[in-house]
Design a protein around this motif. Structure first.
Motif, PDB file in Angstrom:
ATOM      1  N   GLY A  28       0.951  -1.287   0.042  1.00  0.00           N
ATOM      2  CA  GLY A  28       0.026  -0.142   0.133  1.00  0.00           C
ATOM      3  C   GLY A  28       0.800   1.260   0.142  1.00  0.00           C
ATOM      4  N   THR A  29       2.004   1.231   0.667  1.00  0.00           N
ATOM      5  CA  THR A  29       2.811   2.412   0.774  1.00  0.00           C
ATOM      6  C   THR A  29       3.450   2.783  -0.431  1.00  0.00           C
ATOM      7  N   THR A  81      -6.957   3.002   8.923  1.00  0.00           N
ATOM      8  CA  THR A  81      -6.173   1.843   9.359  1.00  0.00           C
ATOM      9  C   THR A  81      -6.677   1.680  10.883  1.00  0.00           C
ATOM     10  N   ASP A 104      -7.716   5.860  -1.096  1.00  0.00           N
ATOM     11  CA  ASP A 104      -6.702   4.827  -0.453  1.00  0.00           C
ATOM     12  C   ASP A 104      -7.812   3.773  -0.156  1.00  0.00           C
ATOM     13  N   ASP A 141      -4.965  -3.369  -1.745  1.00  0.00           N
ATOM     14  CA  ASP A 141      -4.063  -4.151  -1.261  1.00  0.00           C
ATOM     15  C   ASP A 141      -4.383  -5.510  -1.144  1.00  0.00           C
ATOM     16  N   HIS A 151      -2.680  -7.990  -0.388  1.00  0.00           N
ATOM     17  CA  HIS A 151      -2.118  -8.717   0.718  1.00  0.00           C
ATOM     18  C   HIS A 151      -2.740  -8.238   2.043  1.00  0.00           C
ATOM     19  N   LYS A 152      -3.798  -7.494   1.993  1.00  0.00           N
ATOM     20  CA  LYS A 152      -4.699  -7.272   3.387  1.00  0.00           C
ATOM     21  C   LYS A 152      -5.918  -7.915   3.079  1.00  0.00           C
TER      22      LYS A 152
HETATM   23  C1  LIG Z   1      -5.471   2.694   4.625  1.00  0.00           C
HETATM   24  C2  LIG Z   1      -4.152   2.350   4.370  1.00  0.00           C
HETATM   25  N1  LIG Z   1      -3.330   2.909   3.638  1.00  0.00           N
HETATM   26  C3  LIG Z   1      -1.965   2.380   3.339  1.00  0.00           C
HETATM   27  C4  LIG Z   1      -1.322   1.430   4.325  1.00  0.00           C
HETATM   28  C5  LIG Z   1       0.142   1.107   3.817  1.00  0.00           C
HETATM   29  O1  LIG Z   1       0.125  -0.093   3.313  1.00  0.00           O
HETATM   30  P1  LIG Z   1       1.461  -1.120   3.564  1.00  0.00           P
HETATM   31  O2  LIG Z   1       1.458  -1.377   4.825  1.00  0.00           O
HETATM   32  O3  LIG Z   1       0.848  -2.245   2.550  1.00  0.00           O
HETATM   33  O4  LIG Z   1       2.363  -0.512   3.109  1.00  0.00           O
HETATM   34  C6  LIG Z   1      -2.174   1.011   5.162  1.00  0.00           C
HETATM   35  C7  LIG Z   1      -1.628  -0.080   6.136  1.00  0.00           C
HETATM   36  O5  LIG Z   1      -2.331  -0.536   6.902  1.00  0.00           O
HETATM   37  C8  LIG Z   1      -3.492   1.138   5.346  1.00  0.00           C
HETATM   38  O6  LIG Z   1      -4.212   0.587   6.288  1.00  0.00           O
END
Ligand SMILES: Cc1ncc(COP(=O)(O)O)c(C=O)c1O
Length: 444
Positions: free
Chosen positions: A119-120, A195, A220, A253, A255-256
């Motif tokens: 996600g980042t 999050t 996001d 993601d 992977h979530k």
């Molecule tokens: C809403 C949201 N955006 C971005 C991220 C970052 O994702 P990653 O940990 O896969 O880099 C997260 C991670 O929990 C998230 O919940």
């Protein structure tokens, strides 16, 4: 995860993959140390919480589906690199199909997009494209958005401003309007499932503002995106997920919630104008055909083709159909979260922070002071762990919590609360056992 049946299927698939090769066989390398090294590795891995078990309801962690793990392992015997078609022809095609299916979930026909490490990085690319499309303009996201947005903006050298949240943890529309009135906002990030609390920003309202002020919208949906498939969200949340179609870019993601091992995020752009931002040339890149090589539209160079193979195989088993089996699994998580929320509501010493919009539930311990409540939350966390239940803690700002009246006197700036992510469908079936153990936690 792995049993004899699965290993048998994997061996059969590997044989099928390499079976009719004309190349002379290469002898297997020495594996004499394998057993002992694997046992030593397993020893080291023991120092982990049991993420796969339904009693783990702490952070956003769950194991990949066995199909994803097996398909990933199968692809390892090729180890494709999805940078260029030359490094992973088949897996690049599979990635393109995955991207189309993820886009279709948001009613996007033929989006530009690719998988990436998470996600980042996916958000990084979306904000980078946003900066290039609206140079000299600022990016805003809510105070409850992932911290990555302010940090990535600073990496990109773009001014970032944080918009306060309303009492439900969603971006404040009044606050956003005030920022838009400044006239320098190029991109608004909406979070479709924060999050911390799993709150869904009011995208429908943000879209109305876009008609008045002109700006890009980046959704996001790293955590919440797949909830677009369920029909059991409350009607407003459902409307916000439907509205994602109107965004300019989306991050989701796999992977979530998409049953994948780590290393699988995805960024999508509604149209291909973003492609101009990615343009690059280098003497050592090896695009040998005019077909689209994913390295031409990705910031990362080498990328795991196996991640695409795993996602592709998983989506064969769980197609992204509204109301389908995959959506039903998400529905189980929603129901589990609602059951935990009802339990909290029945406890005189506990107060739920919010009605769960998705599958994340947070609660505080009622107390006279914020320091006392925070300390009781830590004790609750420890006691739950003694019952083999893994929860998480979250620190929420006084300004966000204060009006709920949980705390009489504030002697700290933040309140430590309990947080639980019910992202495994099994959580629903196990909820009676989870509640039985939570009932054993005593609050002084
Ligand atoms: C809403 C949201 N955006 C971005 C991220 C970052 O994702 P990653 O940990 O896969 O880099 C997260 C991670 O929990 C998230 O919940």
């Amino acid at each position: 995860m792995f049993d004899e049946q699965l290993l048998k299927s994997l061996l059969a698939a590997e044989k099928h993959l390499h079976g009719d090769s004309n190349l002379p066989e290469v002898p297997t390398r020495d594996r004499s140390d394998l057993d002992s090294i694997l046992i030593e590795t397993a020893d080291r891995l023991r120092d982990n919480d049991p993420y796969a078990h339904p009693f783990y309801l702490g952070q956003m962690l769950k194991p990949p589906h066995p199909i994803a793990a097996s398909a990933y392992a199968l692809a390892m015997s090729v180890n494709p690199n999805n940078h260029a078609l030359d490094g992973g022809r088949a897996s690049s095609e599979m990635e393109k199909e995955c991207v189309q299916q993820l886009g279709a979930m948001f009613n996007w026909e033929n989006p530009l997009g690719h998988l990436c490490s998470g996600g980042t990085i996916a958000n990084f690319e979306a904000l980078w494209v946003a900066r290039e499309m609206a140079p000299d303009k600022a990016i805003v996201s809510s105070a409850h958005a992932h911290y990555t947005h302010s940090r990535l903006s600073s990496v990109l050298g773009v001014p970032h401003r944080s918009i306060p949240v309303d009492s439900t943890g969603r971006i404040s529309i009044d606050g956003l309007k005030r920022e838009l009135d400044q006239g320098d906002i190029g991109t608004v990030v909406v979070t479709m499932g924060t999050t911390g609390l799993g709150a869904v920003d009011p995208l429908t309202e943000v879209l109305k503002l876009r008609e008045q002020y002109s700006f890009r919208i980046h959704a996001d949906a790293a955590y919440g995106g797949y909830y677009r498939l369920t029909s059991k969200l409350d009607s407003q949340t459902e409307a916000e997920f439907t509205a994602i179609t109107e965004a300019d870019s989306i991050v989701i993601d796999p992977h979530k919630h998409g049953l994948q091992p780590y290393g699988c995020g995805c960024v999508l752009f509604r149209d291909w104008s973003a492609m101009s931002v990615y343009k690059h040339a280098s003497p050592y890149t090896y695009y040998s055909s005019d077909d689209l090589h994913l390295g031409e539209i990705s910031l990362e160079c080498s990328r795991a083709g196996a991640a695409a193979v795993a996602l592709w195989a998983t989506m064969k088993r769980f197609p992204l159909q509204p109301g389908g089996e995959f959506a039903e699994r998400l529905q189980c998580s929603l129901t589990a979260a609602r059951q935990l929320h009802s339990w909290i509501d029945q406890q005189p010493k506990l107060t739920a922070i919010q009605s769960p919009e998705l599958d994340i539930v947070c609660w505080a311990i009622n107390a006279n002071t914020s320091a006392k409540s925070s300390s009781l939350a830590r004790q609750f966390f420890e006691q739950a762990a003694q019952q083999d239940l893994s929860l998480a803690l979250i620190h929420l700002d006084r300004s966000f919590i204060e009006e709920r009246g949980i705390i009489k006197e504030w002697d700290t700036d933040q309140l430590c609360c309990l947080r639980s992510v019910l992202m495994k469908p099994e959580h629903l079936e196990w909820m009676p056992k989870i509640l039985e153990r939570l009932n054993r936690v005593s609050i002084p």
